[in-house]
Design an enzyme around this catalytic site. Structure first.
Site, mmCIF file in Angstrom:
data_model
loop_
_atom_site.group_PDB
_atom_site.id
_atom_site.type_symbol
_atom_site.label_atom_id
_atom_site.label_comp_id
_atom_site.label_asym_id
_atom_site.label_seq_id
_atom_site.Cartn_x
_atom_site.Cartn_y
_atom_site.Cartn_z
ATOM 1 N N HIS A 109 0.903 -0.962 -0.017
ATOM 2 C CA HIS A 109 0.157 -0.029 -0.098
ATOM 3 C C HIS A 109 0.817 1.336 -0.111
ATOM 4 C CE1 HIS A 109 1.109 0.033 4.142
ATOM 5 N NE2 HIS A 109 0.533 -1.155 4.273
ATOM 6 N N HIS A 122 4.085 1.262 1.978
ATOM 7 C CA HIS A 122 5.254 0.645 1.511
ATOM 8 C C HIS A 122 5.839 1.328 0.296
ATOM 9 C CE1 HIS A 122 2.864 -2.965 3.291
ATOM 10 N NE2 HIS A 122 3.701 -3.236 3.548
HETATM 11 P P1 AMP Z 1 4.883 -5.298 6.523
HETATM 12 O O1 AMP Z 1 4.686 -5.635 5.053
HETATM 13 O O2 AMP Z 1 3.568 -4.857 7.216
HETATM 14 O O3 AMP Z 1 5.839 -6.292 7.181
HETATM 15 O O4 AMP Z 1 5.802 -3.961 6.472
HETATM 16 C C1 AMP Z 1 6.781 -3.777 5.941
HETATM 17 C C2 AMP Z 1 7.469 -2.312 5.884
HETATM 18 O O5 AMP Z 1 6.665 -1.356 5.710
HETATM 19 C C3 AMP Z 1 7.800 -2.012 7.705
HETATM 20 O O6 AMP Z 1 9.038 -1.427 7.485
HETATM 21 C C4 AMP Z 1 6.636 -1.264 7.933
HETATM 22 O O7 AMP Z 1 6.930 -0.485 9.022
HETATM 23 C C5 AMP Z 1 6.405 -0.286 6.877
HETATM 24 N N1 AMP Z 1 4.936 0.020 6.880
HETATM 25 C C6 AMP Z 1 4.009 -0.589 6.966
HETATM 26 N N2 AMP Z 1 2.766 0.045 6.894
HETATM 27 C C7 AMP Z 1 3.160 1.690 6.937
HETATM 28 C C8 AMP Z 1 2.458 2.930 6.992
HETATM 29 N N3 AMP Z 1 1.568 3.161 7.024
HETATM 30 N N4 AMP Z 1 3.566 3.997 6.878
HETATM 31 C C9 AMP Z 1 4.930 3.709 6.628
HETATM 32 N N5 AMP Z 1 5.471 2.324 6.830
HETATM 33 C C10 AMP Z 1 4.975 1.481 6.894
#
Ligand code: AMP
Length: 285
Positions: free
Chosen positions: A32, A35
């Site tokens: 999203h 990311h």
């Molecule tokens: P995930 O796919 O949930 O493991 O997240 C992958 C990376 O994206 C991690 O470093 C998260 O902190 C970052 N991330 C997820 N959601 C957000 C957001 N809303 N804003 C900024 N970074 C995000």
């Protein structure tokens, strides 16, 4: 854009870009705008951007959503391509047959907040991130502030284990109404989506009610009262020091609010600086 579905294919690709500055953006997919903001940051700071997409079983507890975690690889690959990612690493598995027998263990910063209820979660996170660092050998890796505790623990891992990678943090991206973007938001029904909004609203209300030297408990009460009014019982709502994650009884310029709550069956987290305008690099985990 290259799609490497195995460490061997990844290594082959990386052999051809050896002299370049490489950024890694680790994700579990279902990409999203949050990311995408990490990808943009990575592109600004490096020549080559590798995005890993891997739902890491090691960081899910027995009763968590590993099986249901949204997997939409075709969409993710299209987003990566459109954003100019150089390589997507999408392994089927990262652990040997029979499961991981050698893992990392976190001994600091994990006995509170999400670590308190998700036993072993951060061990799984640091294990997979260290495997990804070994495979990609990036100069930098970009992580979101959305997972502040994770960011703090990864920084500590890199420092304690002398890993030659710079950790870059990236701000939380929110929906226009304030809800922090998350792959798990797609689990929410329309009514739950409305309820989920109460998390960021509680953070904003608390930000509006602070003064340095004031009592943290009074600010927490402000957030709690509002959550209660909307039938949200948080797993935690705490004010901690941004860097050490130690509880703060008295508000300082480094105070940060952390919240987690289950909305229906979906566990959501959020966090914010109490004084966004005075955030300094000192407060960087
Ligand atoms: P995930 O796919 O949930 O493991 O997240 C992958 C990376 O994206 C991690 O470093 C998260 O902190 C970052 N991330 C997820 N959601 C957000 C957001 N809303 N804003 C900024 N970074 C995000």
């Amino acid at each position: 854009m290259i799609i490497a579905d195995h460490p061997t294919a990844l290594r082959q690709y990386l052999a051809g870009v050896k002299q370049k500055r490489i950024a890694l953006v680790p994700t579990m997919g279902c990409l999203h705008a949050g990311h995408i903001s990490l990808i943009h940051k990575a592109k600004c700071l490096a020549d080559i951007v590798v995005v890993s997409i891997y739902v890491n079983p090691l960081q899910f507890g027995a009763n968590e959503d590993l099986d249901n975690y949204p997997r939409v690889f075709e969409d993710d690959a299209a987003i990566c391509k459109a954003e100019g990612v150089d390589c997507v690493f999408h392994p089927h598995d990262l652990y040997p047959e029979g499961g991981a027998k050698i893992t990392l263990k976190v001994h600091a910063l994990d006995n509170m907040l999400c670590g308190a209820s998700r036993s072993g979660h951060f061990d799984g996170v640091v294990t997979v991130v260290s495997i990804l660092f070994n495979l990609v050998q990036p100069n930098i890796a970009v992580f979101g502030e959305k997972d502040w505790q994770q960011l703090a623990i990864i920084r500590r891992m890199v420092s304690d284990l002398h890993m030659p990678v710079e950790i870059i943090r990236s701000e939380i991206v929110r929906e226009p109404d304030g809800l922090a973007m998350s792959s798990r938001n797609r689990y929410l029904s329309p009514a739950e989506r409305q309820k989920a909004l109460r998390l960021s609203q509680a953070l904003y209300l608390m930000q509006n009610d602070i003064n340095i030297g004031g009592k943290a408990i009074n600010i927490i009460d402000v957030g709690m009262d509002n959550l209660k009014k909307h039938q949200v019982s948080p797993e935690y709502l705490e004010i901690r020091h941004a860097l050490t994650l130690k509880p703060e009884n008295t508000i300082t310029s480094q105070s940060r609010i952390f919240i987690a709550a289950k909305i229906g069956n979906t566990r959501l987290i959020d966090n914010a600086a109490l004084f966004p305008q005075t955030m300094t690099n000192e407060a960087t985990p």
